[in-house]
Design a protein around this motif. Structure first.
Motif, PDB file in Angstrom:
ATOM      1  N   GLU A 143       1.199  -0.986   0.089  1.00  0.00           N
ATOM      2  CA  GLU A 143       0.200   0.328  -0.156  1.00  0.00           C
ATOM      3  C   GLU A 143       0.954   0.964   0.338  1.00  0.00           C
ATOM      4  O   GLU A 143       0.432   2.117  -1.059  1.00  0.00           O
ATOM      5  N   ILE A 144       1.591   1.340   0.627  1.00  0.00           N
ATOM      6  CA  ILE A 144       2.571   2.616   0.947  1.00  0.00           C
ATOM      7  C   ILE A 144       3.373   2.504  -0.333  1.00  0.00           C
ATOM      8  O   ILE A 144       3.605   3.584  -0.772  1.00  0.00           O
ATOM      9  N   TRP A 145       4.030   1.444  -1.400  1.00  0.00           N
ATOM     10  CA  TRP A 145       4.870   1.353  -2.203  1.00  0.00           C
ATOM     11  C   TRP A 145       3.696   2.036  -3.285  1.00  0.00           C
ATOM     12  O   TRP A 145       3.997   3.055  -4.308  1.00  0.00           O
ATOM     13  N   SER A 146       2.188   1.879  -3.277  1.00  0.00           N
ATOM     14  CA  SER A 146       1.711   1.800  -4.383  1.00  0.00           C
ATOM     15  C   SER A 146       1.215   3.499  -4.382  1.00  0.00           C
ATOM     16  O   SER A 146       1.718   4.263  -4.873  1.00  0.00           O
ATOM     17  N   ALA A 147       0.611   3.722  -3.195  1.00  0.00           N
ATOM     18  CA  ALA A 147       0.964   5.130  -2.679  1.00  0.00           C
ATOM     19  C   ALA A 147       1.779   6.128  -3.344  1.00  0.00           C
ATOM     20  O   ALA A 147       1.874   7.264  -4.099  1.00  0.00           O
ATOM     21  N   ILE A 148       3.036   6.062  -3.379  1.00  0.00           N
ATOM     22  CA  ILE A 148       4.357   6.883  -3.457  1.00  0.00           C
ATOM     23  C   ILE A 148       4.164   6.491  -5.134  1.00  0.00           C
ATOM     24  O   ILE A 148       4.726   7.786  -5.868  1.00  0.00           O
ATOM     25  N   LYS A 149       4.697   5.590  -5.935  1.00  0.00           N
ATOM     26  CA  LYS A 149       4.039   5.447  -6.536  1.00  0.00           C
ATOM     27  C   LYS A 149       3.174   5.997  -7.564  1.00  0.00           C
ATOM     28  O   LYS A 149       3.858   6.577  -8.759  1.00  0.00           O
ATOM     29  N   SER A 150       2.185   6.447  -7.498  1.00  0.00           N
ATOM     30  CA  SER A 150       0.804   6.722  -7.806  1.00  0.00           C
ATOM     31  C   SER A 150       1.777   8.118  -7.713  1.00  0.00           C
ATOM     32  O   SER A 150       1.007   9.454  -8.406  1.00  0.00           O
ATOM     33  N   TRP A 151       2.194   9.016  -6.532  1.00  0.00           N
ATOM     34  CA  TRP A 151       2.206  10.792  -6.208  1.00  0.00           C
ATOM     35  C   TRP A 151       3.838  10.676  -6.643  1.00  0.00           C
ATOM     36  O   TRP A 151       3.599  12.089  -8.178  1.00  0.00           O
ATOM     37  N   VAL A 152       4.476  10.007  -7.377  1.00  0.00           N
ATOM     38  CA  VAL A 152       5.537  10.394  -8.677  1.00  0.00           C
ATOM     39  C   VAL A 152       5.161   9.995  -9.926  1.00  0.00           C
ATOM     40  O   VAL A 152       5.349  11.374 -10.206  1.00  0.00           O
ATOM     41  N   GLN A 153       5.107   9.466  -9.943  1.00  0.00           N
ATOM     42  CA  GLN A 153       3.831   9.392 -11.834  1.00  0.00           C
ATOM     43  C   GLN A 153       3.122  10.443 -12.150  1.00  0.00           C
ATOM     44  O   GLN A 153       2.858  11.520 -12.712  1.00  0.00           O
ATOM     45  N   GLU A 154       1.746  10.995 -10.996  1.00  0.00           N
ATOM     46  CA  GLU A 154       1.332  11.987 -10.921  1.00  0.00           C
ATOM     47  C   GLU A 154       2.508  13.744 -11.076  1.00  0.00           C
ATOM     48  O   GLU A 154       2.594  14.554 -11.597  1.00  0.00           O
ATOM     49  N   TYR A 155       3.199  13.521 -10.251  1.00  0.00           N
ATOM     50  CA  TYR A 155       4.064  15.044 -10.531  1.00  0.00           C
ATOM     51  C   TYR A 155       5.163  15.093 -11.712  1.00  0.00           C
ATOM     52  O   TYR A 155       5.040  15.744 -12.412  1.00  0.00           O
ATOM     53  N   CYS A 156       5.597  13.691 -11.916  1.00  0.00           N
ATOM     54  CA  CYS A 156       6.169  13.668 -12.924  1.00  0.00           C
ATOM     55  C   CYS A 156       5.368  13.687 -14.566  1.00  0.00           C
ATOM     56  O   CYS A 156       6.135  14.322 -15.371  1.00  0.00           O
ATOM     57  N   THR A 157       4.295  13.426 -14.519  1.00  0.00           N
ATOM     58  CA  THR A 157       3.183  13.612 -15.572  1.00  0.00           C
ATOM     59  C   THR A 157       2.517  15.383 -15.493  1.00  0.00           C
ATOM     60  O   THR A 157       2.702  15.798 -16.763  1.00  0.00           O
ATOM     61  N   CYS A 158       2.816  15.806 -15.014  1.00  0.00           N
ATOM     62  CA  CYS A 158       3.060  17.372 -15.361  1.00  0.00           C
ATOM     63  C   CYS A 158       4.245  18.240 -16.227  1.00  0.00           C
ATOM     64  O   CYS A 158       3.253  19.425 -16.253  1.00  0.00           O
ATOM     65  N   TYR A 159       5.476  17.669 -15.655  1.00  0.00           N
ATOM     66  CA  TYR A 159       6.504  17.575 -16.924  1.00  0.00           C
ATOM     67  C   TYR A 159       6.396  17.623 -17.962  1.00  0.00           C
ATOM     68  O   TYR A 159       7.174  17.580 -18.973  1.00  0.00           O
ATOM     69  N   TYR A 160       6.641  16.401 -18.363  1.00  0.00           N
ATOM     70  CA  TYR A 160       6.615  14.915 -19.071  1.00  0.00           C
ATOM     71  C   TYR A 160       4.961  14.923 -19.503  1.00  0.00           C
ATOM     72  O   TYR A 160       4.534  13.594 -18.983  1.00  0.00           O
ATOM     73  N   LYS A 161       4.405  14.771 -20.761  1.00  0.00           N
ATOM     74  CA  LYS A 161       2.906  14.357 -20.979  1.00  0.00           C
ATOM     75  C   LYS A 161       3.428  13.290 -22.318  1.00  0.00           C
ATOM     76  O   LYS A 161       2.737  12.605 -21.848  1.00  0.00           O
ATOM     77  N   THR A 162       4.380  13.218 -22.623  1.00  0.00           N
ATOM     78  CA  THR A 162       4.773  12.317 -23.732  1.00  0.00           C
ATOM     79  C   THR A 162       6.376  11.310 -23.462  1.00  0.00           C
ATOM     80  O   THR A 162       7.064  12.492 -23.296  1.00  0.00           O
ATOM     81  N   ASP A 163       6.753  10.825 -23.996  1.00  0.00           N
ATOM     82  CA  ASP A 163       8.031   9.613 -23.879  1.00  0.00           C
ATOM     83  C   ASP A 163       9.102  10.566 -24.208  1.00  0.00           C
ATOM     84  O   ASP A 163       9.542  10.693 -24.181  1.00  0.00           O
ATOM     85  N   GLU A 164       8.413  11.507 -26.228  1.00  0.00           N
ATOM     86  CA  GLU A 164       9.344  11.864 -26.481  1.00  0.00           C
ATOM     87  C   GLU A 164       9.762  13.143 -25.840  1.00  0.00           C
ATOM     88  O   GLU A 164      10.939  14.226 -25.754  1.00  0.00           O
ATOM     89  N   MET A 165       8.942  13.651 -24.954  1.00  0.00           N
ATOM     90  CA  MET A 165       9.748  14.678 -23.748  1.00  0.00           C
ATOM     91  C   MET A 165      10.905  14.892 -22.722  1.00  0.00           C
ATOM     92  O   MET A 165      11.421  15.393 -22.773  1.00  0.00           O
ATOM     93  N   ILE A 166      10.618  12.997 -22.713  1.00  0.00           N
ATOM     94  CA  ILE A 166      11.606  12.123 -21.926  1.00  0.00           C
ATOM     95  C   ILE A 166      13.089  11.963 -22.530  1.00  0.00           C
ATOM     96  O   ILE A 166      13.759  12.234 -22.268  1.00  0.00           O
ATOM     97  N   GLN A 167      12.773  12.170 -23.918  1.00  0.00           N
ATOM     98  CA  GLN A 167      13.844  11.679 -24.402  1.00  0.00           C
ATOM     99  C   GLN A 167      14.310  13.245 -24.919  1.00  0.00           C
ATOM    100  O   GLN A 167      16.259  13.083 -25.128  1.00  0.00           O
ATOM    101  N   LYS A 168      13.553  14.910 -25.126  1.00  0.00           N
ATOM    102  CA  LYS A 168      14.232  15.338 -25.284  1.00  0.00           C
ATOM    103  C   LYS A 168      15.092  16.248 -24.486  1.00  0.00           C
ATOM    104  O   LYS A 168      14.947  16.896 -24.581  1.00  0.00           O
ATOM    105  N   ASP A 169      14.674  15.682 -23.030  1.00  0.00           N
ATOM    106  CA  ASP A 169      15.543  16.214 -21.821  1.00  0.00           C
ATOM    107  C   ASP A 169      17.100  15.952 -21.743  1.00  0.00           C
ATOM    108  O   ASP A 169      17.025  14.663 -21.316  1.00  0.00           O
TER     109      ASP A 169
END
Length: 222
Positions: A143-169
């Motif tokens: 449960e703790i791992w899932s909560a952390i994973k969800s929060w990190v995903q939401e945070y990163c999604t704010c800055y990286y909308k696509t895989d291409e944005m990650i590749q270009k960083d």
């Protein structure tokens, strides 16, 4: 009833102290493995980078503690070699243990240990019904791992909308390249995960330097 409760609490305390690996191994899996992350983050990511801001709180005191450890704790003839088993062979055994260790996510660890089964339909790739529901390490830990994973995903999604944005960083790519090829070059073909300072930094959560040297006291019935 009060006696039974006391015995149960004492039993849990003994398990918490003894159910662990040698402190050199547990310390290696935290301080030593995270150091390349700290170095790569400070070398390749600016302080304004979103991933730097995400990771920086988890690196607190790591480099300072590691530096002190090399001077007095882990050095040849140092405190550990003088006080713990197997003395001068301690670091050699630690190195061997690290060579066989792999980075695992919480679900992967539970599957490997036989506490869960794979479920492609589940968000966490783990069956919603764990094989042992009376095992807090698995139930609460997931449960703790899932909560952390969800929060990190939401945070990163704010800055990286696509895989291409990650590749270009370019900063992020340079960070990952240094980490995989230099920091943990021997583990570059394995998945990685980060540790959590708030839990590991609170010593009572896992007493890696303690060990009971006597059996649990027996109970005499009148």
């Amino acid at each position: 009833m009060e006696l039974e409760v006391s015995i149960w609490q004492l039993a849990k305390a003994y398990i918490a102290v003894n159910e662990r690996v040698h402190q050199l191994i547990s310390r290696l899996h935290t301080h030593a493995t995270i150091e390349p992350f700290v170095i790569a983050t400070n070398r390749q990511l600016s302080v304004l980078h979103p991933i730097y801001k995400l990771l920086h709180p988890h690196f607190r005191d790591t480099m300072h503690i590691n530096a002190l450890a090399r001077q007095t704790l882990l050095n040849a003839g140092g405190i550990l070699e003088q006080t713990v088993f197997p003395t001068k062979y301690a670091m050699e055994m630690t190195s061997v243990a690290y060579s066989d260790w792999v980075f695992l996510t919480k679900p992967s660890l539970l599957i490997l240990s036989g506490e869960a089964i794979e479920d492609p339909e589940s968000v966490n790739k783990v069956s919603e019904v764990l094989l042992n529901q009376d095992y807090p390490y698995a139930v609460d830990g997931l449960e703790i791992w899932s909560a952390i994973k969800s929060w990190v995903q939401e945070y990163c999604t704010c800055y990286y909308k696509t895989d291409e944005m990650i590749q270009k960083d370019t900063e992020l790519q340079a960070w990952w390249k240094e980490l995989r090829e230099e920091g943990h070059g021997d583990k570059k073909d394995e998945p990685c995960q980060l540790g959590q300072y708030p839990y590991g930094g609170y010593l009572p959560n896992r007493l890696s330097m303690s060990l009971s040297r006597r059996f649990m006291p027996g109970v005499r019935k009148s």
